[in-house]
Design an enzyme around this catalytic site. Structure first.
Site, mmCIF file in Angstrom:
data_model
loop_
_atom_site.group_PDB
_atom_site.id
_atom_site.type_symbol
_atom_site.label_atom_id
_atom_site.label_comp_id
_atom_site.label_asym_id
_atom_site.label_seq_id
_atom_site.Cartn_x
_atom_site.Cartn_y
_atom_site.Cartn_z
ATOM 1 N NE ARG A 70 40.796 45.889 34.326
ATOM 2 C CZ ARG A 70 39.898 45.521 35.243
ATOM 3 N NH1 ARG A 70 39.930 46.053 36.448
ATOM 4 N NH2 ARG A 70 38.964 44.651 34.937
ATOM 5 N NE ARG A 96 39.556 40.851 34.167
ATOM 6 C CZ ARG A 96 38.864 41.262 35.219
ATOM 7 N NH1 ARG A 96 39.474 41.793 36.261
ATOM 8 N NH2 ARG A 96 37.555 41.155 35.213
#
Ligand code: ADP
Ligand code: ZN
Length: 216
Positions: A126, A160
């Site tokens: 991601r 992240r």
């Protein structure tokens, strides 16, 4: 309509919340986004939660309930989508009280079902647009070849700090220990609707739309 999107990390809550915002003018309240914003703006609270988040643990109920309370007082729109909140039974009780105090109620809790192996694969692949938050995936929705976000044209993409194998194990464990009891809690209240979160974004969006139509 006020709804909760419930599911493990990587289930696609944020992606579907963004769809609901676009399609229905709902307001997305993501405690994860709020906490990340607090971190990057360097507030005292942001500093306090940074290490906890990076390890994949939950921050205290007090902090996230405070964030939600603030937003409920200031935001107006076509209903709220609670994304990543509540994550504990204490948060769920607090949300019920906050909504009641505002003369509002919960219309549905949508459980997004995705198996654990798929979650891990999704999360390590991601990245998100640094400007608008659009979510990309190395396998299923890669960043365009021209390096520009399809949504806003932005050219910075972030991964992240907690989207790594170690933190992910902790996030999954936190989910099963502290958040998954909410499935029973909302089932007993008659609010729970489960959708298959494994399909394409459009398919899942369709299933959520159907579930909401059946309840309104
Ligand atoms: P995920 O992709 O795991 O759903 P989020 O962006 O919702 O991630 O949240 C990222 C991190 O922020 C969590 O791992 C946790 O540390 C913190 N966090 C977000 N929402 C909550 C909450 N409701 N209660 C406690 N911690 C939270
Ligand atoms: Zn963008």
């Amino acid at each position: 309509m006020n709804i909760i999107l419930l599911g493990p990390p990587g289930a696609g809550k944020g992606t579907q919340a963004r769809r609901l915002v676009e399609d229905r003018g709902m307001v997305q309240l993501s405690t994860g986004d709020m906490l990340r914003a607090a971190r990057s703006s360097g507030t005292e609270m942001g500093r306090r939660v940074a290490a906890i988040m990076d390890a994949g643990e939950l921050v205290t109920d007090e902090i996230v309930i405070g964030l939600i309370e603030e937003q409920l007082q200031t935001s107006r729109g076509g209903g709220f989508i609670f994304d990543g909140f509540p994550r504990t039974l204490g948060q769920a009780d607090a949300l019920g009280d906050l909504l009641a105090a505002n003369g509002a109620m919960l219309d549905a809790v949508i459980e997004m079902q995705v198996d654990d192996a798929a979650l891990v694969a999704r999360i390590v692949a991601r990245s998100t647009c640094g400007d608008c938050g659009e979510v990309y995936n190395d396998q299923t929705k890669p960043i365009p070849a021209d390096g520009r976000c399809t949504n806003c044209g932005g050219a910075t993409f972030n991964r992240r700090a907690d989207d790594n194998a170690d933190a992910l194990t902790t996030r999954l464990m936190e989910y099963y220990k502290k958040t998954s009891p909410l499935l029973g809690y909302y089932y007993a209240k008659g609010d729970l609707v489960s959708v298959d979160g494994l399909g394409e974004i459009e398919t899942v969006a369709g299933a959520i739309a159907e579930a909401l139509a059946a309840r309104s």
